[in-house]
Design a protein around this motif. Structure first.
Motif, PDB file in Angstrom:
ATOM      1  N   HIS A   1      12.450 108.766  42.205  1.00  0.00           N
ATOM      2  CA  HIS A   1      13.224 107.428  43.388  1.00  0.00           C
ATOM      3  C   HIS A   1      14.145 106.820  43.053  1.00  0.00           C
ATOM      4  O   HIS A   1      14.786 106.199  43.619  1.00  0.00           O
ATOM      5  CB  HIS A   1      11.905 106.470  43.941  1.00  0.00           C
ATOM      6  N   ARG A   2      14.259 106.583  41.533  1.00  0.00           N
ATOM      7  CA  ARG A   2      15.765 105.901  40.733  1.00  0.00           C
ATOM      8  C   ARG A   2      15.951 106.713  39.829  1.00  0.00           C
ATOM      9  O   ARG A   2      15.601 106.986  39.121  1.00  0.00           O
ATOM     10  CB  ARG A   2      14.713 104.833  40.308  1.00  0.00           C
ATOM     11  N   VAL A   3      17.305 107.342  40.243  1.00  0.00           N
ATOM     12  CA  VAL A   3      18.367 107.789  38.902  1.00  0.00           C
ATOM     13  C   VAL A   3      19.484 107.377  38.695  1.00  0.00           C
ATOM     14  O   VAL A   3      20.094 107.551  39.543  1.00  0.00           O
ATOM     15  CB  VAL A   3      17.914 109.655  39.334  1.00  0.00           C
TER      16      VAL A   3
ATOM     17  N   ILE B   1      19.064 116.495  38.554  1.00  0.00           N
ATOM     18  CA  ILE B   1      18.013 116.024  39.277  1.00  0.00           C
ATOM     19  C   ILE B   1      19.432 114.889  39.848  1.00  0.00           C
ATOM     20  O   ILE B   1      20.389 113.795  39.058  1.00  0.00           O
ATOM     21  CB  ILE B   1      17.551 114.603  38.725  1.00  0.00           C
ATOM     22  N   LYS B   2      18.680 114.909  41.365  1.00  0.00           N
ATOM     23  CA  LYS B   2      20.206 114.056  41.831  1.00  0.00           C
ATOM     24  C   LYS B   2      20.131 113.007  41.519  1.00  0.00           C
ATOM     25  O   LYS B   2      19.312 111.859  41.360  1.00  0.00           O
ATOM     26  CB  LYS B   2      19.707 114.124  43.353  1.00  0.00           C
ATOM     27  N   ARG B   3      21.177 112.249  41.343  1.00  0.00           N
ATOM     28  CA  ARG B   3      21.320 110.448  40.631  1.00  0.00           C
ATOM     29  C   ARG B   3      21.456 109.694  42.929  1.00  0.00           C
ATOM     30  O   ARG B   3      21.376 110.053  43.759  1.00  0.00           O
ATOM     31  CB  ARG B   3      23.209 110.632  40.416  1.00  0.00           C
ATOM     32  N   GLY B   4      20.882 108.117  42.144  1.00  0.00           N
ATOM     33  CA  GLY B   4      20.915 107.199  43.043  1.00  0.00           C
ATOM     34  C   GLY B   4      19.840 106.175  43.050  1.00  0.00           C
ATOM     35  O   GLY B   4      19.204 106.737  42.555  1.00  0.00           O
TER      36      GLY B   4
ATOM     37  N   ARG C   1      20.322 109.986  47.935  1.00  0.00           N
ATOM     38  CA  ARG C   1      19.603 110.387  49.707  1.00  0.00           C
ATOM     39  C   ARG C   1      19.118 112.182  49.288  1.00  0.00           C
ATOM     40  O   ARG C   1      19.838 112.336  48.192  1.00  0.00           O
ATOM     41  CB  ARG C   1      21.163 110.802  50.065  1.00  0.00           C
ATOM     42  N   ASP C   2      18.424 111.932  49.980  1.00  0.00           N
ATOM     43  CA  ASP C   2      17.900 113.903  50.319  1.00  0.00           C
ATOM     44  C   ASP C   2      16.723 113.363  48.708  1.00  0.00           C
ATOM     45  O   ASP C   2      17.813 114.592  47.720  1.00  0.00           O
ATOM     46  CB  ASP C   2      18.208 115.024  50.375  1.00  0.00           C
ATOM     47  N   PRO C   3      16.081 113.450  47.850  1.00  0.00           N
ATOM     48  CA  PRO C   3      16.071 112.837  46.265  1.00  0.00           C
ATOM     49  C   PRO C   3      14.736 114.229  45.237  1.00  0.00           C
ATOM     50  O   PRO C   3      13.827 114.788  47.063  1.00  0.00           O
ATOM     51  CB  PRO C   3      14.907 111.637  46.486  1.00  0.00           C
ATOM     52  N   ASP C   4      15.486 115.007  44.851  1.00  0.00           N
ATOM     53  CA  ASP C   4      14.841 115.830  44.443  1.00  0.00           C
ATOM     54  C   ASP C   4      13.198 115.597  44.051  1.00  0.00           C
ATOM     55  O   ASP C   4      13.222 114.406  43.889  1.00  0.00           O
ATOM     56  CB  ASP C   4      15.406 116.040  42.806  1.00  0.00           C
ATOM     57  N   LYS C   5      12.207 116.084  44.081  1.00  0.00           N
ATOM     58  CA  LYS C   5      10.570 116.114  43.389  1.00  0.00           C
ATOM     59  C   LYS C   5      10.486 116.220  42.549  1.00  0.00           C
ATOM     60  O   LYS C   5      11.182 117.530  41.648  1.00  0.00           O
ATOM     61  CB  LYS C   5      10.216 116.050  44.639  1.00  0.00           C
ATOM     62  N   ILE C   6       9.233 116.153  41.690  1.00  0.00           N
ATOM     63  CA  ILE C   6       8.434 118.005  41.254  1.00  0.00           C
ATOM     64  C   ILE C   6       7.943 117.925  41.448  1.00  0.00           C
ATOM     65  O   ILE C   6       7.048 117.513  43.200  1.00  0.00           O
ATOM     66  CB  ILE C   6       7.857 116.386  40.395  1.00  0.00           C
ATOM     67  N   VAL C   7       7.973 119.803  42.099  1.00  0.00           N
ATOM     68  CA  VAL C   7       7.279 120.480  42.282  1.00  0.00           C
ATOM     69  C   VAL C   7       5.959 120.531  42.203  1.00  0.00           C
ATOM     70  O   VAL C   7       4.781 120.362  42.936  1.00  0.00           O
ATOM     71  CB  VAL C   7       8.260 122.033  42.283  1.00  0.00           C
TER      72      VAL C   7
END
Length: 187
Positions: free
Chosen positions: A80-82, A165-168, A172-178
Motif C-alpha cells: 500500500h505504500r511504495v 513492485i509498483k510505486r505509489g 494505482r493497481d497495487p502489487d500484492k503478496i501472492v
C-alpha cells in the motif's frame, strides 16, 4: 599440588581465546540463520523472495510474523505504500495503511542493526510499541530508521523482484503478496 584455577594467560593467548569464542558464536548464529524455520518465502507476481528472519534481533516480531504466515494472513495483501529509493510497505489487510491483525501490538525490539538494502523492518505508528502486522523492505540504505524501528529480517534472494513492485502512496493497481510460507512449509 598446582592450583590451575588462577592460571594466567599471556595477551596473545587471551586474544586467541576471545577470537575462538567469537568464531564459535558466529558459527552458531550462522547455523540458526540457515534454519528453514527462519526462512520465509514470499511469492510476488514476478518471482520468489526469500527472507531470512532474525529471531536473534527481534524474537517477538519474528514470532508474530510466523503466527500470521501460518494463518495465511499475508496472502493477497497489497503493497500500500511504495516509495522509490526508500521502501515497499505491506501487511495491512485493509490496504489503507491503517489496519493490522486482530493480535495485540508488539513492544519495540530496537537494535543497532542498520537498515540497508534488503532489510526487513516492522512498520509502526508514532508509539514505538505499536507494531502489529505491517512491515517494509528497504530498496536502499535508510540510516535515519536505525535504532528507531525493529529489524526482523533480510532479503537473501529475489531482491530483483522486490525492485519491480509498483510505486505509489498508494500505488494505482497495487502489487500484492501472492503467498507467504515458512521455509519448512514451502517445499
Amino acid at each position: 599440588m598446582k592450583d590451575f584455577s588462577a592460571r594466567r594467560f599471556s595477551r596473545r593467548q587471551f586474544a586467541a581465546l576471545l577470537s575462538l569464542g567469537a568464531g564459535l558464536a558466529a558459527a552458531g548464529a550462522a547455523r540458526a540463520a540457515d534454519d528453514p524455520s527462519n526462512l520465509l518465502y514470499m511469492q510476488l507476481k514476478d518471482g520468489m523472495v526469500v527472507i531470512r528472519m532474525r529471531p536473534d534481533l527481534a524474537p517477538k516480531h519474528v514470532a508474530r510474523i510466523k503466527t500470521l504466515v501460518k494463518r495465511g494472513f499475508y496472502n493477497g495483501v497489497v503493497f500500500h505504500r511504495v516509495i522509490e529509493g526508500f521502501m515497499a510497505q505491506t501487511g495491512d489487510p485493509t490496504g489503507t495503511g491503517m489496519g493490522g491483525s486482530d493480535l495485540p501490538d508488539i513492544p519495540a525490539e530496537f537494535t543497532k542493526t542498520p537498515f540497508e538494502r534488503g532489510t526487513v523492518g516492522m512498520a509502526r505508528a508514532s508509539d514505538p510499541n505499536s507494531a502489529n502486522s505491517q512491515f517494509f523492505i528497504c530498496f536502499a540504505p535508510a540510516s535515519f530508521l536505525d535504532s528507531q524501528y525493529t529489524v526482523w529480517g533480510e532479503v537473501v534472494s529475489g531482491m530483483k523482484f522486490v525492485d519491480k513492485i509498483k510505486r505509489g502512496e498508494p500505488p494505482r493497481d497495487p502489487d500484492k503478496i501472492v503467498s507467504m510460507k515458512l521455509g519448512a512449509d514451502a517445499k
